[in-house]
Design a protein around this motif. Structure first.
Motif, PDB file in Angstrom:
ATOM      1  N   GLU A   1       0.722  10.778   1.516  1.00 55.81           N
ATOM      2  CA  GLU A   1      -0.601  11.245   1.117  1.00 55.81           C
ATOM      3  C   GLU A   1      -0.742  12.745   1.363  1.00 55.81           C
TER       4      GLU A   1
ATOM      5  N   THR B   1       2.991   6.087   4.889  1.00 53.50           N
ATOM      6  CA  THR B   1       2.001   6.197   3.824  1.00 53.50           C
ATOM      7  C   THR B   1       1.194   7.477   3.940  1.00 53.50           C
TER       8      THR B   1
ATOM      9  N   SER C   1       0.835  -1.205   0.000  1.00 51.61           N
ATOM     10  CA  SER C   1       0.000   0.000   0.000  1.00 51.61           C
ATOM     11  C   SER C   1       0.867   1.251   0.000  1.00 51.61           C
ATOM     12  N   CYS C   2       1.909   1.229   0.818  1.00 51.44           N
ATOM     13  CA  CYS C   2       2.833   2.363   0.887  1.00 51.44           C
ATOM     14  C   CYS C   2       3.537   2.554  -0.451  1.00 51.44           C
TER      15      CYS C   2
ATOM     16  N   VAL D   1       1.148   4.325  -2.920  1.00 55.29           N
ATOM     17  CA  VAL D   1       1.026   5.754  -2.650  1.00 55.29           C
ATOM     18  C   VAL D   1       2.323   6.481  -2.998  1.00 55.29           C
TER      19      VAL D   1
ATOM     20  N   THR E   1      -6.697   4.780   3.136  1.00 56.48           N
ATOM     21  CA  THR E   1      -5.687   4.352   4.097  1.00 56.48           C
ATOM     22  C   THR E   1      -6.325   3.891   5.405  1.00 56.48           C
TER      23      THR E   1
END
Length: 228
Positions: free
Chosen positions: A186, A182, A94-95, A98, A219
């Motif tokens: 963002e 993350t 996920s990180c 992003v 997130t």
């Protein structure tokens, strides 16, 4: 420890099956069958990590040992090792997604970067989550081999895990740090979008703010999913 209720048990597995076994695979299939579409392989890898996450937590369901007598030892110890590593896998994937978005926005603004650069960057972003997960797999694997008595289905209610608190603390702390990174990216993305949209233009500002809200909710959803 008390046995989980049937509704809670099947609710847990239903979420994993619907999300990780049906919806995300459909999304992946659509991304490959559609023509004339630029595929984001970091996003595809992100989806794959969530499929692996769901598969890991459904090991006992596959074996039909989610309730009843103690599950087969080989299945239980394998799952007990993986459940501490897959949260790191999905969090870092996920990180990486992003982070890639942040790099792409910066590259679009500065018009820098070559095809070779983007290819190498994507290889690193795709492989890093698996390297981190492999590193976190070592500790639980050692426990699964040397401390058999600590591993049980009762520790996790729905899955096999160890009752050694250190494993949970290390995994959870690492996930929290990754999600903090993350969220930082963002915020940087939101700043870049706000600068590009020129904050004095109300319509564009709302557009940038809406995107920031979506990725923030995204997130939060990931964090709740991994924490649960």
């Amino acid at each position: 420890m008390s046995t989980p209720s049937s509704s809670l048990l099947w609710g847990f597995f239903s979420l994993h099956i619907i999300g990780g076994h049906i919806l995300i695979p459909i999304l992946l299939i659509l991304s490959f069958v559609r023509k004339n579409v630029t595929r984001n392989y970091v996003f595809i890898n992100f989806c794959i990590t969530w499929i692996l996450y769901s598969i890991t937590f459904c090991f006992l369901l596959y074996a039909g040992e989610q309730t009843g007598p103690k599950p087969h030892w080989n299945i239980c110890r394998t799952q007990a090792a993986l459940v501490y590593a897959v949260p790191i896998l999905v969090a870092s994937a996920s990180c990486a997604l992003v982070f890639q978005l942040w790099l792409d926005i910066r590259a679009a603004d500065s018009k820098t970067g070559t095809r070779a650069f983007f290819s190498m960057r994507n290889i690193l972003l795709i492989s890093l989550p698996y390297v981190l997960a492999a590193g976190y797999l070592i500790g639980p694997s050692i426990v699964a081999i040397t401390a058999r008595k600590t591993i049980s289905r009762e520790n996790g209610l729905f899955f096999c895990s160890s009752n050694l608190r250190a494993l949970t603390v290390i995994s959870a702390t690492s996930v929290a740090i990754i999600f903090l990174i993350t969220v930082t990216f963002e915020v940087l993305i939101a700043r870049l979008l706000a600068q590009r949209a020129r904050v004095e233009n109300l319509g564009n500002w709302w557009k940038a703010s809406g995107f920031f809200l979506r990725i923030t909710l995204f997130t939060a959803y990931l964090l709740l999913s991994v924490a649960s």
